[in-house]
Design a protein around this motif. Structure first.
Motif, PDB file in Angstrom:
ATOM      1  N   PRO A  66       0.905  -1.216   0.031  1.00  0.00           N
ATOM      2  CA  PRO A  66      -0.201   0.164   0.072  1.00  0.00           C
ATOM      3  C   PRO A  66       0.747   1.272   0.048  1.00  0.00           C
ATOM      4  CG  PRO A  66       0.186  -1.076   2.134  1.00  0.00           C
ATOM      5  CD  PRO A  66       0.768  -2.075   1.390  1.00  0.00           C
ATOM      6  N   ALA A  67       0.398   2.264  -0.505  1.00  0.00           N
ATOM      7  CA  ALA A  67       0.904   3.569  -0.442  1.00  0.00           C
ATOM      8  C   ALA A  67       0.058   4.496   0.279  1.00  0.00           C
ATOM      9  CB  ALA A  67       1.013   4.270  -1.825  1.00  0.00           C
ATOM     10  N   PRO A  68       0.582   5.478   1.274  1.00  0.00           N
ATOM     11  CA  PRO A  68      -0.167   6.140   2.239  1.00  0.00           C
ATOM     12  C   PRO A  68      -0.934   7.321   1.494  1.00  0.00           C
ATOM     13  CG  PRO A  68       2.253   6.692   2.488  1.00  0.00           C
ATOM     14  CD  PRO A  68       2.133   5.624   1.525  1.00  0.00           C
ATOM     15  N   ALA A  69      -2.044   7.525   1.617  1.00  0.00           N
ATOM     16  CA  ALA A  69      -2.833   8.457   1.438  1.00  0.00           C
ATOM     17  C   ALA A  69      -2.449   9.959   2.070  1.00  0.00           C
ATOM     18  CB  ALA A  69      -4.351   8.667   1.486  1.00  0.00           C
ATOM     19  N   ASP A  70      -3.074  11.000   1.822  1.00  0.00           N
ATOM     20  CA  ASP A  70      -2.585  12.246   2.466  1.00  0.00           C
ATOM     21  C   ASP A  70      -2.650  12.143   3.996  1.00  0.00           C
ATOM     22  OD1 ASP A  70      -2.102  13.232  -0.153  1.00  0.00           O
ATOM     23  OD2 ASP A  70      -3.751  14.509  -0.245  1.00  0.00           O
ATOM     24  N   VAL A  73      -0.481   6.835   7.294  1.00  0.00           N
ATOM     25  CA  VAL A  73       0.796   6.507   7.858  1.00  0.00           C
ATOM     26  C   VAL A  73       1.053   5.127   7.300  1.00  0.00           C
ATOM     27  CG1 VAL A  73       2.215   5.997   9.766  1.00  0.00           C
ATOM     28  CG2 VAL A  73       0.697   7.916   9.865  1.00  0.00           C
ATOM     29  N   LEU A  74       2.157   4.784   6.691  1.00  0.00           N
ATOM     30  CA  LEU A  74       2.558   3.688   6.093  1.00  0.00           C
ATOM     31  C   LEU A  74       3.665   2.926   7.113  1.00  0.00           C
ATOM     32  CD1 LEU A  74       2.931   1.298   3.935  1.00  0.00           C
ATOM     33  CD2 LEU A  74       4.935   2.393   3.150  1.00  0.00           C
ATOM     34  N   VAL A  75       3.042   1.758   7.778  1.00  0.00           N
ATOM     35  CA  VAL A  75       3.923   1.197   9.044  1.00  0.00           C
ATOM     36  C   VAL A  75       4.424  -0.140   8.340  1.00  0.00           C
ATOM     37  CG1 VAL A  75       3.646   0.206  11.382  1.00  0.00           C
ATOM     38  CG2 VAL A  75       2.417   2.156  10.550  1.00  0.00           C
ATOM     39  N   ASP A 131       9.517   6.551  13.627  1.00  0.00           N
ATOM     40  CA  ASP A 131       8.805   6.304  14.906  1.00  0.00           C
ATOM     41  C   ASP A 131       8.132   4.936  15.203  1.00  0.00           C
ATOM     42  OD1 ASP A 131       8.976   9.116  15.565  1.00  0.00           O
ATOM     43  OD2 ASP A 131       6.807   9.434  14.750  1.00  0.00           O
ATOM     44  N   GLU A 132       8.185   4.610  16.431  1.00  0.00           N
ATOM     45  CA  GLU A 132       7.888   3.248  16.699  1.00  0.00           C
ATOM     46  C   GLU A 132       6.288   3.545  17.109  1.00  0.00           C
ATOM     47  OE1 GLU A 132      10.547   1.545  19.515  1.00  0.00           O
ATOM     48  OE2 GLU A 132      12.132   1.104  18.044  1.00  0.00           O
ATOM     49  N   VAL A 133       5.305   2.710  16.697  1.00  0.00           N
ATOM     50  CA  VAL A 133       4.023   2.746  16.729  1.00  0.00           C
ATOM     51  C   VAL A 133       3.233   1.478  16.787  1.00  0.00           C
ATOM     52  CG1 VAL A 133       3.798   4.731  15.455  1.00  0.00           C
ATOM     53  CG2 VAL A 133       3.556   2.883  14.212  1.00  0.00           C
ATOM     54  N   PHE A 134       1.811   1.543  17.351  1.00  0.00           N
ATOM     55  CA  PHE A 134       1.102   0.366  17.256  1.00  0.00           C
ATOM     56  C   PHE A 134      -0.388   0.671  17.188  1.00  0.00           C
ATOM     57  CE2 PHE A 134       0.794   2.011  21.646  1.00  0.00           C
ATOM     58  CZ  PHE A 134      -0.091   1.034  22.296  1.00  0.00           C
ATOM     59  N   GLY A 135      -1.304  -0.058  16.883  1.00  0.00           N
ATOM     60  CA  GLY A 135      -2.714   0.167  16.650  1.00  0.00           C
ATOM     61  C   GLY A 135      -3.374  -1.123  15.933  1.00  0.00           C
ATOM     62  N   GLY A 136      -4.485  -0.713  15.294  1.00  0.00           N
ATOM     63  CA  GLY A 136      -5.220  -1.907  14.839  1.00  0.00           C
ATOM     64  C   GLY A 136      -5.555  -1.353  13.413  1.00  0.00           C
ATOM     65  N   LYS A 137      -5.374  -2.252  12.303  1.00  0.00           N
ATOM     66  CA  LYS A 137      -5.830  -2.188  11.079  1.00  0.00           C
ATOM     67  C   LYS A 137      -6.224  -3.779  10.437  1.00  0.00           C
ATOM     68  CE  LYS A 137      -5.972  -0.454   6.774  1.00  0.00           C
ATOM     69  NZ  LYS A 137      -7.287   0.301   6.248  1.00  0.00           N
ATOM     70  N   ASN A 138      -7.294  -3.545   9.734  1.00  0.00           N
ATOM     71  CA  ASN A 138      -7.356  -5.065   8.996  1.00  0.00           C
ATOM     72  C   ASN A 138      -6.286  -5.318   8.121  1.00  0.00           C
ATOM     73  OD1 ASN A 138     -10.045  -5.281  10.233  1.00  0.00           O
ATOM     74  ND2 ASN A 138     -11.142  -4.337   8.358  1.00  0.00           N
ATOM     75  N   GLY A 139      -6.048  -6.569   8.052  1.00  0.00           N
ATOM     76  CA  GLY A 139      -4.973  -6.903   7.172  1.00  0.00           C
ATOM     77  C   GLY A 139      -3.495  -6.927   7.896  1.00  0.00           C
ATOM     78  N   ALA A 140      -3.489  -6.798   9.236  1.00  0.00           N
ATOM     79  CA  ALA A 140      -2.149  -6.507   9.981  1.00  0.00           C
ATOM     80  C   ALA A 140      -1.234  -7.577   9.766  1.00  0.00           C
ATOM     81  CB  ALA A 140      -2.592  -6.348  11.458  1.00  0.00           C
ATOM     82  N   ILE A 141      -1.455  -8.696   9.560  1.00  0.00           N
ATOM     83  CA  ILE A 141      -0.487  -9.993   9.273  1.00  0.00           C
ATOM     84  C   ILE A 141       0.005  -9.904   8.014  1.00  0.00           C
ATOM     85  CG2 ILE A 141      -0.024 -12.422   9.467  1.00  0.00           C
ATOM     86  CD1 ILE A 141      -2.353 -12.654  11.376  1.00  0.00           C
ATOM     87  N   ALA A 142       1.324  -8.863   7.838  1.00  0.00           N
ATOM     88  CA  ALA A 142       1.463  -8.731   6.513  1.00  0.00           C
ATOM     89  C   ALA A 142       2.769  -7.636   6.835  1.00  0.00           C
ATOM     90  CB  ALA A 142       0.727  -7.545   5.584  1.00  0.00           C
ATOM     91  N   GLU A 143       3.837  -7.466   5.584  1.00  0.00           N
ATOM     92  CA  GLU A 143       4.801  -6.587   5.870  1.00  0.00           C
ATOM     93  C   GLU A 143       4.670  -5.250   6.156  1.00  0.00           C
ATOM     94  OE1 GLU A 143       8.564  -7.925   3.715  1.00  0.00           O
ATOM     95  OE2 GLU A 143       6.940  -8.409   2.114  1.00  0.00           O
ATOM     96  N   TYR A 144       3.742  -4.670   5.680  1.00  0.00           N
ATOM     97  CA  TYR A 144       3.161  -3.247   5.756  1.00  0.00           C
ATOM     98  C   TYR A 144       1.556  -3.162   5.846  1.00  0.00           C
ATOM     99  CZ  TYR A 144       7.725  -2.373   3.878  1.00  0.00           C
ATOM    100  OH  TYR A 144       9.203  -2.446   3.760  1.00  0.00           O
ATOM    101  N   VAL A 145       1.317  -1.985   6.760  1.00  0.00           N
ATOM    102  CA  VAL A 145      -0.257  -1.585   6.700  1.00  0.00           C
ATOM    103  C   VAL A 145      -0.124  -0.126   6.599  1.00  0.00           C
ATOM    104  CG1 VAL A 145      -1.069  -3.558   7.923  1.00  0.00           C
ATOM    105  CG2 VAL A 145      -0.162  -1.395   9.192  1.00  0.00           C
ATOM    106  N   CYS A 146      -1.237   0.347   5.815  1.00  0.00           N
ATOM    107  CA  CYS A 146      -1.517   1.900   5.879  1.00  0.00           C
ATOM    108  C   CYS A 146      -2.575   2.219   6.764  1.00  0.00           C
ATOM    109  CB  CYS A 146      -2.031   2.198   4.403  1.00  0.00           C
ATOM    110  SG  CYS A 146      -0.434   3.006   3.465  1.00  0.00           S
ATOM    111  N   VAL A 147      -2.425   3.268   7.587  1.00  0.00           N
ATOM    112  CA  VAL A 147      -3.380   3.374   8.740  1.00  0.00           C
ATOM    113  C   VAL A 147      -3.757   4.875   8.813  1.00  0.00           C
ATOM    114  CG1 VAL A 147      -2.505   1.474   9.938  1.00  0.00           C
ATOM    115  CG2 VAL A 147      -1.599   3.630  10.406  1.00  0.00           C
ATOM    116  N   LEU A 148      -4.711   5.039   9.025  1.00  0.00           N
ATOM    117  CA  LEU A 148      -5.321   6.616   9.549  1.00  0.00           C
ATOM    118  C   LEU A 148      -4.452   7.292  10.525  1.00  0.00           C
ATOM    119  CD1 LEU A 148      -9.233   6.455   9.051  1.00  0.00           C
ATOM    120  CD2 LEU A 148      -7.571   7.304   7.437  1.00  0.00           C
ATOM    121  N   ALA A 149      -4.126   8.398  10.249  1.00  0.00           N
ATOM    122  CA  ALA A 149      -2.823   8.876  11.249  1.00  0.00           C
ATOM    123  C   ALA A 149      -3.897   9.370  12.706  1.00  0.00           C
ATOM    124  CB  ALA A 149      -2.091  10.505  10.646  1.00  0.00           C
TER     125      ALA A 149
END
Length: 322
Positions: A66-70, A73-75, A131-149
């Motif tokens: 995924p690529a982050p929208a405006d 955040v790409l994690v 930044d080291e972060v954590f949170g929740g996002k569908n599809g988290a068992i993957a190399e990367y996730v895009c999440v709303l900041a």
């Protein structure tokens, strides 16, 4: 007789339409696995399940990174955990109208994650790469996730490992929002947590204590010491004692099991007490779970007519509510 005939034919027509709709929805059910035919241009590894089933349905595949929208955040995911939300892989029939009749609509797995910010959208000012972060996002068992900041990500405390942080989001938010937002917890109250040794329950005990309440935890014999060690003032072993048959009264019950009736729980609630119904005894479909679900619905409806409140809810990711 004419009215009865009209009602009979109307019911038959409605049933026929419903059966036809279910049949069509079942055979037209599809997902991205059926549509993805080419190799991704910018691949990453992810766990997917194109069909319903057990662990054998899980596959490690290349998907589009995924690529982050405006405002995203790409994690880069460093750790992810598995929780009851992931049991949709088995395709419980009760949930299939929402999750997909024949095949799962959402093929990705995992919600809880912890990792490192790799890139941010142009409107994001509260996070930066590294930044080291954590949170929740569908599809988290993957190399990367895009999440709303502003919704699905927060900074990871420095004294927590990635593994520890990835075990927190869903369970902790369920406990926090249930106690604080639905249960209106406040200092000095007597709080009972039914299911105190589970994933949500262990957070609930500690959160309730942080609010300055007197906490009673209910668990099995083997977990009595655990529940006491995380802050419970009193621990009830449900194999030896029924907490609904004591003389104690509570201002708030946080019920993660749902194994007692509306009347039984009402009896131990103070006149204006609240029972927050947050579960039916763990994950997955088991014998008796249908009766527990029906019992919680019955409690919710009947509480509309008494002074005590019985509340059900769904936890939500939102940085303003965590």
């Amino acid at each position: 007789m004419k009215v009865k005939r009209i009602l009979k034919w109307s019911a038959s027509a409605i049933l026929l339409v419903l059966v036809a709709w279910l049949f069509i929805a079942y055979w037209m059910s599809t997902n991205e696995c059926d549509r993805n035919t080419g190799a991704p241009a910018n691949p990453m590894k992810a766990i997917v399940h194109c069909e319903y089933g057990g662990p054998e349905a899980l596959t490690l595949v290349d998907v589009e990174k995924p690529a982050p929208a405006d405002n995203q955040v790409l994690v880069r995911v460093r750790a992810a955990s598995v929780n009851p939300l992931d049991l949709t892989i088995r395709g419980l029939w009760l949930l299939r109208p929402m999750s997909g009749m024949r095949k799962p609509k959402d093929t990705r797995l995992g919600v809880d994650y912890a990792g490192t910010v790799e890139a941010v959208g142009k409107n994001v000012t509260n996070f930066k790469p590294g930044d080291e972060v954590f949170g929740g996002k569908n599809g988290a068992i993957a190399e990367y996730v895009c999440v709303l900041a502003d919704r699905s990500v927060v900074l990871k405390p420095a004294n927590m490992t990635f593994d520890q942080a990835a075990a927190v989001p869903v369970a902790a938010i369920t406990a926090l929002q249930g106690l604080r937002d639905k249960g209106k917890i406040r200092a000095g109250q007597k709080v009972l947590i039914n299911g105190a040794s589970g994933g949500v329950g262990t957070f609930a005990v500690q959160i309730a204590k942080s609010f300055g309440t007197e906490v009673t935890g209910v668990c099995s014999t083997r977990n009595v010491d655990l529940v006491r060690s995380i802050g419970a003032d009193h621990v009830i072993d449900y194999t030896k004692e029924d907490f609904t048959k004591t003389d104690q009264r509570y201002d708030l019950i946080f019920d993660l099991i749902g194994n007692h009736s509306f009347s039984e729980r009402r009896r131990i609630l103070n006149p204006n007490g609240i029972c927050v119904m947050a579960g039916v005894g763990g994950a997955g479909w088991r014998d008796g779970i249908a009766m527990r679900l029906a019992g919680e619905l019955n409690a919710y409806v009947r509480s509309r007519f008494v002074s005590q409140k019985f509340i059900a809810y769904i936890a939500q990711f939102n940085t303003n509510r965590t």
